[in-house]
Design a protein around this motif. Structure first.
Motif, PDB file in Angstrom:
ATOM      1  N   VAL A   8      -3.111   2.207   7.688  1.00  0.00           N
ATOM      2  CA  VAL A   8      -3.564   2.242   6.490  1.00  0.00           C
ATOM      3  C   VAL A   8      -3.372   0.578   5.906  1.00  0.00           C
ATOM      4  O   VAL A   8      -2.170   0.141   5.892  1.00  0.00           O
ATOM      5  N   GLU A  25      -4.280   0.808   0.680  1.00  0.00           N
ATOM      6  CA  GLU A  25      -2.949   1.274   0.186  1.00  0.00           C
ATOM      7  C   GLU A  25      -3.078   0.949  -1.458  1.00  0.00           C
ATOM      8  O   GLU A  25      -2.992   1.727  -2.380  1.00  0.00           O
ATOM      9  N   ILE A  30      -5.825   3.128  -3.115  1.00  0.00           N
ATOM     10  CA  ILE A  30      -5.380   4.399  -3.363  1.00  0.00           C
ATOM     11  C   ILE A  30      -4.506   4.516  -4.545  1.00  0.00           C
ATOM     12  O   ILE A  30      -4.582   5.351  -5.603  1.00  0.00           O
ATOM     13  N   THR A  65      -3.590   9.655   0.735  1.00  0.00           N
ATOM     14  CA  THR A  65      -3.245   8.870   1.676  1.00  0.00           C
ATOM     15  C   THR A  65      -3.347   9.676   3.035  1.00  0.00           C
ATOM     16  O   THR A  65      -4.123   9.282   4.174  1.00  0.00           O
TER      17      THR A  65
END
Length: 348
Positions: free
Chosen positions: A247, A252, A255, A289
Motif C-alpha cells: 500500500v 494510505e 484512506i 486498508t
C-alpha cells in the motif's frame, strides 16, 4: 466499482512501488496462484445465487481480510442462502444460529453442566465453536445476546465460567439483519456494529435476474449444490499474502483522509458537521486498508490502488457514521454522507 476479475497486468504507474520490482513480481506470481481458488469460490456461489454478485464478492473479501460481515436486507433476498453456499464452498465447520427474542447467551457460547456421577461441573461448548458462523436475523435478539458475540468477534475467544477458550482460525461471523424499521427488531449496539469489517445492503434483483431466479428455483426440491473449492489452510495462506500486499503512501493518505472526513468534514470543504454525530473510528482505517488489500488480492495484484479503496469504502464506512437528529429530519442517511465524502475527497 473495480472488478476483482480484471486483468492483473494493468499496472498504474503512479501507484506501483518504486523499488523492489523483483520481489513485487514474485509476490504477484504467488498471488495469482493462491487467489484462483477464491475466484472459483465466487463462481461456485454465483451458480446458485442470482443477482447478488456484489454480496458474494464482499463475503469473500471479508473471508480474506479476517473480518466479520453484516448483511442487511428485507426477508427473501437470499442472504441466508448466500452465506450457506459460501460455507459449502469451503471444507470447514459451519453453524447457523437463528437469533430470536428468547435466545440466551448460553445458547450461543455454551455453559457449565453439572455431572452428578463425578460431582463436577463440565463445560458444554456452544455452536460458536465453529470456523464459520451464520448469525441469522441478529437484530431479532435482545442486546445481552448480541453483546455475547463481542468477545468472540474481537478477541477470537469466549469465556465460560472461569475458563477462557480460544476459537480456531479462521473464525468468521456473517450476520444477517432485517431493516431496523421492521417490527420485532433491536438496533445493534454501536460497539458491535464497529466489529463488522463491512455492512452490505442487499437490494431487490432486477427484472432479468428475477426471471432467472424463477426458472432456476421454482421447484419443490431445489437443492444447494456448491462444490468445495478451498480449505481453511488455503484461507490462512491467502491471508498471509494479503498482509504482504503493498500500500503506497498516497493510498494510505487517501484512506486516512476518507476516515478523517467523517469526523471533521469542514477540513475537507464539506458542510456536513451538523449531520454527523460520530465519525468512523480508527478501526475503520484498519478495516478499509485490509479490505482494499483483499480486493487487490482477488484481482491478482500485489499492490492496492485508490480504486480498490473507493470500491470498498461505502461498505466499510456506512455503519460507522452515526447521524444526528438533524440528518434524520432532512431525511439524510449515513450512506448519503459517505457518498458525498467519496465524491469530495480527492483521489490520488
Amino acid at each position: 466499482m473495480i472488478d476483482p476479475m480484471h486483468d492483473a497486468s494493468s499496472t498504474p504507474d503512479n501507484n506501483t512501488p518504486a523499488a523492489g520490482h523483483e520481489s513485487l513480481a514474485q509476490l504477484t506470481a504467488e498471488i495469482e496462484i493462491h487467489s484462483e481458488p477464491f475466484r472459483r469460490l465466487i463462481n461456485e456461489v454465483g451458480k446458485t445465487i442470482v443477482g447478488q454478485e456484489g454480496l458474494i464478492g464482499r463475503m469473500v473479501i471479508a473471508l480474506l481480510a479476517g473480518g466479520h460481515l453484516l448483511i442487511e436486507g428485507v426477508p427473501g433476498l437470499a442472504k441466508t442462502t448466500a452465506v450457506a453456499c459460501l460455507s459449502k464452498g469451503i471444507s470447514t465447520s459451519f453453524q447457523r444460529l437463528q437469533f430470536t427474542p428468547d435466545l440466551l447467551p448460553a445458547d450461543l457460547i455454551g455453559t457449565q453442566v453439572y455431572r452428578p456421577q463425578t460431582q463436577e461441573f463440565v463445560v458444554q461448548k456452544g455452536p460458536i465453536f465453529a470456523n464459520m458462523i451464520l448469525a441469522d436475523e441478529i437484530n431479532r435478539a435482545p442486546a445481552k445476546v448480541q453483546s455475547a458475540l463481542l468477545e468472540a468477534m474481537q478477541e477470537r475467544q469466549v469465556t465460560i465460567g472461569s475458563e477462557t477458550f480460544f476459537l480456531e482460525e479462521p473464525f468468521l461471523v456473517m450476520a444477517t439483519q432485517n431493516p431496523v424499521e421492521q417490527e420485532g427488531t433491536y438496533p445493534l449496539p454501536e460497539a458491535q456494529m464497529d466489529r463488522f469489517i463491512m455492512k452490505v445492503v442487499v437490494d431487490y434483483p432486477n427484472r432479468d435476474q428475477e426471471l432467472q431466479i424463477l426458472r432456476r428455483m421454482s421447484k419443490t426440491n431445489s437443492k444447494i449444490e456448491v462444490e468445495s473449492v478451498t480449505t481453511p489452510a488455503e484461507i490462512m495462506t491467502a491471508r498471509e499474502l494479503v498482509d504482504r500486499i503493498h500500500v503506497s503512501s498516497p493510498v494510505e493518505e487517501y484512506i486516512v483522509d476518507l476516515v478523517m472526513a467523517t469526523r471533521n468534514p469542514a477540513a475537507y470543504g464539506m458542510d456536513l458537521a451538523e449531520l454527523i454525530q460520530y465519525g468512523a473510528s480508527p478501526r475503520a482505517t484498519i478495516n478499509l486498508t485490509l479490505a482494499a488489500k483483499a480486493n487487490a488480492f482477488l484481482s491478482g495484484r500485489a499492490y492496492a490502488t485508490p480504486e480498490d479503496v473507493k470500491a470498498i469504502a461505502m461498505d466499510v464506512l456506512r455503519h460507522r457514521v452515526i447521524i444526528t437528529y438533524e440528518a434524520e429530519a432532512e431525511e439524510k442517511t449515513a450512506q448519503d454522507i459517505v457518498r458525498t465524502i467519496l465524491q469530495t475527497v480527492p483521489v490520488p
